[in-house]
Design a protein around this motif. Structure first.
Motif, mmCIF file in Angstrom:
data_model
loop_
_atom_site.group_PDB
_atom_site.id
_atom_site.type_symbol
_atom_site.label_atom_id
_atom_site.label_comp_id
_atom_site.label_asym_id
_atom_site.label_seq_id
_atom_site.Cartn_x
_atom_site.Cartn_y
_atom_site.Cartn_z
ATOM 1 N N ALA A 10 39.884 39.771 47.577
ATOM 2 C CA ALA A 10 40.465 38.810 48.515
ATOM 3 C C ALA A 10 41.589 38.008 47.875
ATOM 4 O O ALA A 10 42.526 37.584 48.556
ATOM 5 C CB ALA A 10 39.371 37.869 49.034
ATOM 6 N N ALA A 11 41.515 37.805 46.553
ATOM 7 C CA ALA A 11 42.529 37.018 45.849
ATOM 8 C C ALA A 11 43.818 37.792 45.627
ATOM 9 O O ALA A 11 44.859 37.202 45.316
ATOM 10 C CB ALA A 11 41.974 36.531 44.519
ATOM 11 N N GLY A 12 43.772 39.101 45.734
ATOM 12 C CA GLY A 12 44.973 39.896 45.507
ATOM 13 C C GLY A 12 45.437 39.822 44.067
ATOM 14 O O GLY A 12 44.625 39.865 43.133
ATOM 15 N N ALA A 13 46.739 39.669 43.866
ATOM 16 C CA ALA A 13 47.297 39.635 42.515
ATOM 17 C C ALA A 13 46.743 38.479 41.694
ATOM 18 O O ALA A 13 46.593 38.579 40.470
ATOM 19 C CB ALA A 13 48.815 39.555 42.576
ATOM 20 N N ALA A 14 46.410 37.378 42.353
ATOM 21 C CA ALA A 14 45.875 36.215 41.642
ATOM 22 C C ALA A 14 44.502 36.481 41.041
ATOM 23 O O ALA A 14 44.035 35.730 40.198
ATOM 24 C CB ALA A 14 45.790 35.011 42.575
ATOM 25 N N GLY A 15 43.850 37.572 41.474
ATOM 26 C CA GLY A 15 42.536 37.914 40.945
ATOM 27 C C GLY A 15 42.566 38.967 39.854
ATOM 28 O O GLY A 15 41.511 39.455 39.440
ATOM 29 N N SER A 16 43.751 39.324 39.366
ATOM 30 C CA SER A 16 43.828 40.314 38.288
ATOM 31 C C SER A 16 43.270 39.712 37.003
ATOM 32 O O SER A 16 43.503 38.548 36.684
ATOM 33 C CB SER A 16 45.272 40.782 38.088
#
Length: 321
Positions: A30-36
Motif C-alpha cells: 500500500a505504501a508503494g515506493a515509500a515502502g521499499s
C-alpha cells in the motif's frame, strides 16, 4: 520529563508478534515506493555468523514473504572470509572503501552505516549487527512493523534480553556499557529517552528521510548520537521500540568495553549545550608486565562525525537520478 518517558513507553512499545507478516506485506504494498526496504549488515571478520543471518533473512523475508527488497553486507575491512560467506548466502556484498572513494575512510561502525546510505536504495533502511547467534528474522520484521503501519514513527529500535554468555544464570546481564554509561547519561541529560530499553542496540530501522539528515559519529557512539539527534530533530513520538525476544552475540572484554564507553561519553558530551571538546581524545589503560609492573597503553578515541548524507553531492545526485 521522566513521566513523559513512561507515557511514551506505554504508547510506543510493541511486540514483534503484534503484526503478522501478511499484514506487513499488505502495508508495504500500500505504501508503494515509500515502502521499499533495504537491510544492511555492517561486518568486520564475522564469517562465523554472517552467513546464517543472511540465509534466514533471504529465506524468510525475501523468498517466503517478499518484504525485503535489498539485502546488503558492507564489509569494513575483514581479513577472514566474511565477504565470501555473505555472498554465498545470498547477500549483495559491498566493501566500505568502494563507497564514496573520494573521502578517505575512518575505522568504526558508524562510518560503515553512514556510507551504506549511499550504497542502498530503500526508503526504509534496517541495520542488523553481523555477530548475532541463533538469529531469528523477526529481529527485522518486528522493527519494520511500526514503520510500515504508523506514519508518524521514523526510527524503531529493537529491544530484547541479552544473556551474558551461555550460562542461564547470566540471563539479562548483557549490555554492560548500556547499564553503566548510556542509561545513566540519558536519564540525567535526556530523560525523555529514559524509556528506551536498548539505546545502544545494533538492530534498528528508520526512514531514509530521517537518516539522511543526521550526523553519524564514525565509531561506537553512532547509536546514542542517532537517538539524541532524532529526539532533537523529530521529537519523542518519532521513536518506537519492538520486543524481539533474546539477543545472543559475541561479548567483548572489559578494556574493549572501556574504549566503547569513552566513545559514547564523548558523543553525549558534544551534544550537551556549551560543551567544547578537543577533536582528538585518548583513553589510557594498563597491562600487567612480566616483572610485576604496569605498562600504560593509550588508545585514541575518535571524535570524528560525518555530516548528514543529504549534504554530500554524490548522494544528492543519486537521489535526483
Amino acid at each position: 520529563m521522566l513521566e513523559e518517558a513512561e507515557e511514551w513507553l506505554s504508547r510506543r512499545s510493541w511486540d514483534a508478534a503484534d503484526r503478522s507478516l501478511p499484514q506487513l506485506l499488505s502495508a508495504k504494498r500500500a505504501a508503494g515506493a515509500a515502502g521499499s526496504i533495504s537491510v544492511v549488515l555492517p561486518a568486520l571478520n564475522e564469517e562465523a555468523t554472517v552467513g546464517a543471518i543472511v540465509e534466514a533473512l533471504r529465506r524468510d523475508l525475501m523468498e517466503d514473504v517478499p518484504l525485503i527488497d535489498e539485502l546488503m553486507v558492507v564489509d569494513s575491512g575483514s581479513t577472514d572470509r566474511t565477504s565470501e560467506v555473505a555472498a554465498a548466502a545470498g547477500a549483495k556484498v559491498v566493501h566500505r572503501d568502494e563507497i564514496l572513494p573520494r573521502v578517505p575512510t575512518a575505522p568504526g561502525k558508524g562510518e560503515v552505516l553512514w556510507r551504506s546510505l549511499l550504497a542502498t536504495s530503500g526508503e526504509i533502511v534496517c541495520f542488523v549487527d553481523a555477530d548475532l547467534r541463533e538469529f531469528d528474522s523477526r529481529f527485522v520484521s518486528g522493527i519494520l512493523g511500526p514503520l510500515l503501519t504508523e506514519p508518524s514513527v521514523q526510527l524503531v529500535k529493537a529491544m530484547y534480553d541479552r544473556p551474558l554468555g551461555d550460562n542461564p544464570g547470566g540471563a539479562r546481564q548483557g549490555g554492560r556499557v548500556t547499564e553503566l554509561v548510556a542509561r545513566p547519561l540519558l536519564n540525567l541529560h535526556w530523560p525523555q529517552l529514559a524509556g528506551v530499553v536498548q539505546p545502544l542496540g545494533g538492530e534498528y530501522a528508520a526512514r531514509r528521510s530521517l537518516l539522511e539528515r543526521l550526523p553519524f559519529p564514525v565509531g561506537y557512539g553512532v547509536e546514542l548520537g542517532m537517538l539524541i539527534d532524532t529526539l532533537n530533530l523529530a521529537g519523542l513520538d518519532a521513536l518506537g521500540q519492538v520486543d524481539v525476544g533474546v539477543r545472543k552475540h559475541r561479548h567483548q572484554d572489559g578494556q574493549a568495553l572501556g574504549r566503547m564507553a569513552a566513545a559514547i561519553l564523548r558523543t553525549a558530551q558534544v551534544r550537551l549545550p556549551g560543551s567544547v571538546l578537543p577533536n582528538r581524545l585518548g583513553l589510557t589503560q594498563f597491562q600487567r608486565t612480566d616483572d610485576g609492573g604496569f605498562t600504560p597503553q593509550t588508545h585514541p578515541i575518535d571524535a570524528e562525525e560525518r555530516p548528514p548524507m543529504n549534504s554530500i553531492p554524490e548522494y544528492a545526485a543519486r537521489r535526483a537520478a
